[in-house]
Scaffold this motif. Structure first.
Motif, PDB file in Angstrom:
ATOM      1  N   CYS A   1       0.741  -1.208   0.133  1.00 27.11           N
ATOM      2  CA  CYS A   1      -0.011   0.164  -0.050  1.00 27.11           C
ATOM      3  C   CYS A   1       0.920   1.078   0.068  1.00 27.11           C
ATOM      4  O   CYS A   1       0.546   2.246  -0.674  1.00 27.11           O
ATOM      5  CB  CYS A   1      -1.038   0.160   1.219  1.00 27.11           C
ATOM      6  SG  CYS A   1      -2.546  -0.911   0.914  1.00 27.11           S
ATOM      7  N   ILE A   2       1.940   1.192   0.946  1.00 30.38           N
ATOM      8  CA  ILE A   2       2.676   2.514   0.740  1.00 30.38           C
ATOM      9  C   ILE A   2       3.684   2.661  -0.393  1.00 30.38           C
ATOM     10  O   ILE A   2       3.576   3.784  -0.798  1.00 30.38           O
ATOM     11  CB  ILE A   2       3.843   2.244   2.055  1.00 30.38           C
ATOM     12  CG1 ILE A   2       2.982   2.497   3.469  1.00 30.38           C
ATOM     13  CG2 ILE A   2       4.856   3.317   2.052  1.00 30.38           C
ATOM     14  CD1 ILE A   2       3.931   2.012   4.539  1.00 30.38           C
TER      15      ILE A   2
ATOM     16  N   LEU B   1       0.782   3.902  -2.932  1.00 25.34           N
ATOM     17  CA  LEU B   1       0.698   5.685  -2.597  1.00 25.34           C
ATOM     18  C   LEU B   1       1.668   6.502  -2.870  1.00 25.34           C
ATOM     19  O   LEU B   1       1.706   7.502  -3.433  1.00 25.34           O
ATOM     20  CB  LEU B   1       0.071   5.532  -1.303  1.00 25.34           C
ATOM     21  CG  LEU B   1      -1.344   4.946  -0.993  1.00 25.34           C
ATOM     22  CD1 LEU B   1      -1.568   4.866   0.460  1.00 25.34           C
ATOM     23  CD2 LEU B   1      -2.394   5.803  -1.635  1.00 25.34           C
ATOM     24  N   LEU B   2       3.138   5.811  -2.721  1.00 20.99           N
ATOM     25  CA  LEU B   2       4.071   6.885  -3.036  1.00 20.99           C
ATOM     26  C   LEU B   2       4.515   7.111  -4.330  1.00 20.99           C
ATOM     27  O   LEU B   2       4.736   8.040  -4.933  1.00 20.99           O
ATOM     28  CB  LEU B   2       5.369   6.266  -2.046  1.00 20.99           C
ATOM     29  CG  LEU B   2       5.414   6.275  -0.796  1.00 20.99           C
ATOM     30  CD1 LEU B   2       6.692   5.770  -0.304  1.00 20.99           C
ATOM     31  CD2 LEU B   2       5.557   7.915  -0.417  1.00 20.99           C
TER      32      LEU B   2
ATOM     33  N   GLN C   1      -3.738  12.469   2.043  1.00 18.65           N
ATOM     34  CA  GLN C   1      -3.061  13.406   1.150  1.00 18.65           C
ATOM     35  C   GLN C   1      -3.470  13.307  -0.384  1.00 18.65           C
ATOM     36  O   GLN C   1      -3.686  14.371  -1.143  1.00 18.65           O
ATOM     37  CB  GLN C   1      -1.485  13.187   1.215  1.00 18.65           C
ATOM     38  CG  GLN C   1      -0.580  14.324   0.754  1.00 18.65           C
ATOM     39  CD  GLN C   1       0.799  14.186   0.637  1.00 18.65           C
ATOM     40  OE1 GLN C   1       1.188  12.861   0.187  1.00 18.65           O
ATOM     41  NE2 GLN C   1       1.588  15.090   0.704  1.00 18.65           N
ATOM     42  N   VAL C   2      -3.644  12.089  -0.838  1.00 15.45           N
ATOM     43  CA  VAL C   2      -3.983  11.523  -2.110  1.00 15.45           C
ATOM     44  C   VAL C   2      -5.725  12.320  -2.315  1.00 15.45           C
ATOM     45  O   VAL C   2      -5.837  12.814  -3.381  1.00 15.45           O
ATOM     46  CB  VAL C   2      -4.032  10.252  -2.369  1.00 15.45           C
ATOM     47  CG1 VAL C   2      -4.591  10.064  -3.665  1.00 15.45           C
ATOM     48  CG2 VAL C   2      -2.724   9.858  -2.519  1.00 15.45           C
TER      49      VAL C   2
ATOM     50  N   VAL D   1       0.067   4.897   5.928  1.00 13.67           N
ATOM     51  CA  VAL D   1      -0.745   4.546   4.686  1.00 13.67           C
ATOM     52  C   VAL D   1      -2.078   5.864   5.021  1.00 13.67           C
ATOM     53  O   VAL D   1      -2.461   6.045   3.971  1.00 13.67           O
ATOM     54  CB  VAL D   1      -1.283   3.162   4.992  1.00 13.67           C
ATOM     55  CG1 VAL D   1      -2.735   2.868   4.115  1.00 13.67           C
ATOM     56  CG2 VAL D   1      -0.240   2.149   4.672  1.00 13.67           C
TER      57      VAL D   1
ATOM     58  N   SER E   1      -5.419  16.101  -2.510  1.00  6.29           N
ATOM     59  CA  SER E   1      -4.802  16.942  -3.821  1.00  6.29           C
ATOM     60  C   SER E   1      -5.653  16.658  -4.748  1.00  6.29           C
ATOM     61  O   SER E   1      -5.149  16.933  -6.009  1.00  6.29           O
ATOM     62  CB  SER E   1      -3.645  16.133  -3.942  1.00  6.29           C
ATOM     63  OG  SER E   1      -3.460  14.901  -4.026  1.00  6.29           O
TER      64      SER E   1
ATOM     65  N   ALA F   1       1.456   9.194  -5.843  1.00  7.53           N
ATOM     66  CA  ALA F   1       0.999  10.604  -5.281  1.00  7.53           C
ATOM     67  C   ALA F   1       1.665  11.573  -6.169  1.00  7.53           C
ATOM     68  O   ALA F   1       2.649  11.502  -6.883  1.00  7.53           O
ATOM     69  CB  ALA F   1       1.807  10.581  -3.806  1.00  7.53           C
ATOM     70  N   VAL F   2       0.867  12.720  -6.169  1.00 16.38           N
ATOM     71  CA  VAL F   2       1.163  13.783  -6.892  1.00 16.38           C
ATOM     72  C   VAL F   2       2.166  14.725  -6.022  1.00 16.38           C
ATOM     73  O   VAL F   2       1.638  15.394  -5.012  1.00 16.38           O
ATOM     74  CB  VAL F   2      -0.184  14.864  -7.267  1.00 16.38           C
ATOM     75  CG1 VAL F   2       0.248  15.793  -8.130  1.00 16.38           C
ATOM     76  CG2 VAL F   2      -0.913  13.828  -7.916  1.00 16.38           C
TER      77      VAL F   2
ATOM     78  N   LEU G   1      -0.823   9.120   3.808  1.00 10.21           N
ATOM     79  CA  LEU G   1      -0.735   9.109   2.183  1.00 10.21           C
ATOM     80  C   LEU G   1      -2.095   9.068   1.541  1.00 10.21           C
ATOM     81  O   LEU G   1      -2.540   9.720   0.383  1.00 10.21           O
ATOM     82  CB  LEU G   1       0.035   7.921   1.637  1.00 10.21           C
ATOM     83  CG  LEU G   1       1.534   8.013   1.916  1.00 10.21           C
ATOM     84  CD1 LEU G   1       2.274   6.834   1.660  1.00 10.21           C
ATOM     85  CD2 LEU G   1       2.141   9.247   1.017  1.00 10.21           C
TER      86      LEU G   1
END
Lengths: 161, 182
Positions: free
Chosen positions: A33-34, A37-38, B71-72, B65, B75, A41-42, B68
């Motif tokens: 998941c991390i 998402l990383l 944040q997603v 998690v 944004s 991510a924008v 993030l």
């Protein structure tokens, strides 16, 4: 420890009451998941500069225009400042040139000029940006950004035709 | 027990108190058993196992998690410039990035071509397309303009005539937000 106590209670062999949650799959799942998402991510933070454009009849009533500053953005990044409709007695500028700094708008010079003009004429709240035909869009945005930073209320664009 | 015996106990105590993976999780570690089983020669070896606190690791990962994900979600914006467009940078951006998405029209200018809401459009058709968009939205619309910072302004000038013709007064220039430098 609890299991040991239970087995020692004397009523035969009991099923252990303590159990371990297998955390390894949970860690695997969270790691995936991390990573996802990383990667998705924008990281570039986008925003916008708003301007209001005059639409419709332009001062049909023949009313008095408010004091305004016109900034001509040239292709080289130089700025030409002119004031219009200032109150009588106020000190303005007429085609004052702010030279660019290595091809880019000199924001510091613009800030200083704007501050001195607004000190002399506190009612100066309207600024019209007038880009030349070949002026780079980035330089025009730099001017608008500087004006917004100085809390100018009305910023407009009047492109050369 | 004499003085020498006490000293021996003190020296040995840290080794006997050293926690191992097995006891920390409530059962003996197979690794620990293997190591002690092959020690041989009757010598007491130092236990090499250290407890791995997986619960704390899971906690940290969970927080990451959640951060993030938030944040997603936060944004999301109407701006989605293509890879070829390098937006100009600005620090004094206006707030309200979200707003009503139905009343936002996005116009990209790429290599002199106009793309309104993802569809290529002729310059002469922009005004009528904006009028249509305004009618569909049932009121005022915001026009977000996305163009490369090196674009000459003569490409953009006709746009202002079109927006004035369509009665669109709220214009927004998409920029890349940067920290303000003093």
């Amino acid at each position: 420890m609890i299991a040991a106590d239970n087995s020692a209670s004397g009523r035969g062999k009991k099923k252990g009451m303590d159990f371990e949650v297998n955390l390894i799959p949970a860690i695997d799942l969270l790691s995936v998941c991390i990573c996802f998402l990383l990667l998705t991510a924008v990281w570039v933070n986008l925003g916008s500069l708003k301007i209001e454009q005059g639409v419709g009849e332009t001062n049909a009533q023949g009313g008095k225009n408010s004091a305004s500053l016109w900034i001509e953005v040239q292709r080289t990044g130089d700025l030409v400042l002119s004031t219009r409709d200032l109150p009588s007695g106020a000190r303005g500028v007429e085609r004052a040139v702010l030279t660019s700094q290595s091809g880019k708008v000199d924001r510091e010079k613009l800030r200083q000029a704007l501050r001195s003009l607004r000190t002399a004429t506190p009612t100066l709240e309207t600024v019209i940006v007038r880009p030349q035909v070949k002026a780079p869009y980035g330089q025009v945005i730099a001017v608008i950004d500087s004006l917004k930073a100085e809390k100018v209320k009305d910023v407009g664009i009047a492109p050369e035709s | 027990m004499g003085r020498s015996g006490e000293l021996k106990n003190e020296i040995q105590r840290p080794a006997s108190f050293m926690p191992a993976l097995g006891p920390a999780l409530g059962r003996p570690s197979p690794i620990g058993q293997t190591m002690s089983g092959h020690g041989g020669a009757g010598r007491k070896k130092r236990d090499m196992n250290t407890p791995l606190l997986l619960t704390a690791l899971v906690d940290a990962f969970s927080i990451l998690v959640i951060f993030l994900l938030v944040q997603v979600t936060a944004s999301q914006s109407p701006f989605d410039p293509s890879e070829t467009i390098k937006l100009p940078q600005a620090s004094s951006v206006d707030g309200d990035k979200q707003g009503d998405q139905s009343s936002v029209a996005v116009l990209n200018i790429e290599n002199g071509r106009y793309i309104l809401d993802g569809k290529a459009i002729e310059r002469s058709m922009i005004a009528s397309a904006l009028k249509q968009r305004k009618a569909n939205a049932g009121g005022e619309i915001r026009l977000v303009i996305q163009a490369d910072e090196s674009t000459d302004f003569d490409v953009m000038s006709p746009l202002f005539l079109s927006t004035a013709e369509a009665g669109v007064s709220k214009l927004e220039f998409a920029v890349q937000e940067v920290e303000r430098t003093k």
